[in-house]
Design a protein around this motif. Sequence first.
Motif, short mmCIF file in Angstrom:
data_model
loop_
_atom_site.label_atom_id
_atom_site.label_comp_id
_atom_site.label_asym_id
_atom_site.label_seq_id
_atom_site.Cartn_x
_atom_site.Cartn_y
_atom_site.Cartn_z
N THR A 213 48.51 38.97 31.85
CA THR A 213 47.29 38.43 32.84
C THR A 213 47.73 37.58 33.87
O THR A 213 48.69 36.72 33.45
N ALA A 214 47.34 37.55 35.01
CA ALA A 214 47.45 36.25 36.08
C ALA A 214 46.40 36.48 36.87
O ALA A 214 45.69 37.49 37.15
N ARG A 215 45.71 35.21 36.83
CA ARG A 215 44.30 34.97 37.49
C ARG A 215 44.57 35.28 39.01
O ARG A 215 43.81 35.83 39.62
N SER A 216 45.73 34.54 39.63
CA SER A 216 45.81 34.82 41.15
C SER A 216 46.41 36.24 41.57
O SER A 216 47.50 36.68 40.88
N GLU A 217 46.05 36.44 42.44
CA GLU A 217 46.43 37.75 43.09
C GLU A 217 48.01 37.71 43.46
O GLU A 217 48.81 38.53 43.25
N LYS A 218 48.32 36.39 43.79
CA LYS A 218 49.80 36.16 44.32
C LYS A 218 50.59 36.41 43.03
O LYS A 218 51.69 36.83 43.06
N THR A 219 50.18 35.69 41.93
CA THR A 219 50.92 35.81 40.70
C THR A 219 51.10 37.07 40.32
O THR A 219 52.22 37.55 39.60
N ARG A 220 49.93 37.74 40.16
CA ARG A 220 49.96 39.22 39.82
C ARG A 220 50.86 40.13 40.66
O ARG A 220 51.86 40.81 39.88
N ALA A 221 51.05 39.76 41.72
CA ALA A 221 51.79 40.57 42.75
C ALA A 221 53.46 39.98 42.30
O ALA A 221 54.19 41.17 42.18
N ARG A 222 53.69 39.02 42.20
CA ARG A 222 54.85 38.33 41.89
C ARG A 222 55.61 38.86 40.49
O ARG A 222 56.58 39.34 40.31
N VAL A 223 54.65 38.88 39.45
CA VAL A 223 54.75 39.56 38.05
C VAL A 223 55.23 41.01 38.12
O VAL A 223 56.12 41.45 37.73
N MET A 224 54.59 41.57 38.83
CA MET A 224 54.82 43.21 39.03
C MET A 224 56.16 43.27 39.78
O MET A 224 56.74 44.04 39.38
N GLU A 225 56.42 42.43 40.99
CA GLU A 225 57.76 42.66 41.67
C GLU A 225 58.73 42.53 40.63
O GLU A 225 59.82 43.02 40.92
N LEU A 226 58.62 41.41 39.76
CA LEU A 226 59.77 41.19 38.75
C LEU A 226 60.10 42.36 37.89
O LEU A 226 61.31 42.51 37.46
N GLY A 227 59.17 43.24 37.58
CA GLY A 227 59.50 44.47 36.90
C GLY A 227 59.75 44.14 35.40
O GLY A 227 60.15 44.98 34.72
#
Length: 290
Positions: free
Chosen positions: A38-52
Amino acid sequence: MSSAPHFQRVALIGFGLIGGSIARAAKLQGLAGEIVTTARSEKTRARVMELGIVDRVVATNADAVKDADLVILCIPVGACGPVAQEIAAHLKPGAIVSDVGSVKGAIVRDMAPHLPKTVHFVPAHPVAGTEHSGPDSGFAELFINRWCILTPPEGVDAAATDRLRAFWAAMGAKVEVMTPDHHDLVLAITSHLPHLIAYTIVGTADELAQVTESEVIKFSAGGFRDFTRIAASDPTMWRDVFLANKEAVLEMLGTFTEDLAKLTRAIRRGDGEALFDHFTRTRAIRRGIV
Ligand code: TYR
């Protein structure tokens, strides 16, 4: 030693240095069918998905723990109680619920009352990290040859503790079991006090009138740089550690202050023998730590 376990679904609540490292290591070792975070902020969510590194990033903790066989809270100590309360009703019966907090007594007190009897609560503390934080700072090798301390409450299913032990061992950690209170005393001197002292001395250097900040930075190789690396650590995490391990830290701080007063007196009196003896003893101890 039990062989590497496989969890169908692992939920990591929080994706900083530790959560990010668990995800990387667990993937590499094939310990999880699916990793959800989980990531609360949109920014972290996007970053985590980007990291793959993970399979899914969801917005709520309730969604993340649904159907998870292993749930690990990788968040500051102070947030564990409220999050336990938030996820309690959504946990799968038979799931193992754990954490990675640097304090164990408070975690058990804060989390246990909220968790349903149908899950296995096995708190854990991987004694590993760096002064960096955030999803980008994790790496798969972080736990190799580091201790991970488990503090299972009395009555917890031994098979659940064994499974979690095997999970950490598969990521390279050496695992030890102890009581939460003993853990908190040991870590107060080996980790919490050193962080407090590092935070203190950086503040002291900053407040000096006679020595400028640029001079401190320029000449830091004299000891300041090595000694203060950990003062760059995450402020939220460390605020919570000191609030949660208040008693053990105050006890160690009391002893430390007395010892510092002894050395202060030796310097004031010009007692070279006392200083030499102290440094000789501590050098031998320090050389024994690899
Ligand atoms: N901050 C420590 C370091 O940089 C690592 C650490 C911190 C390990 C907290 C454990 C812990 O509970 O070396």
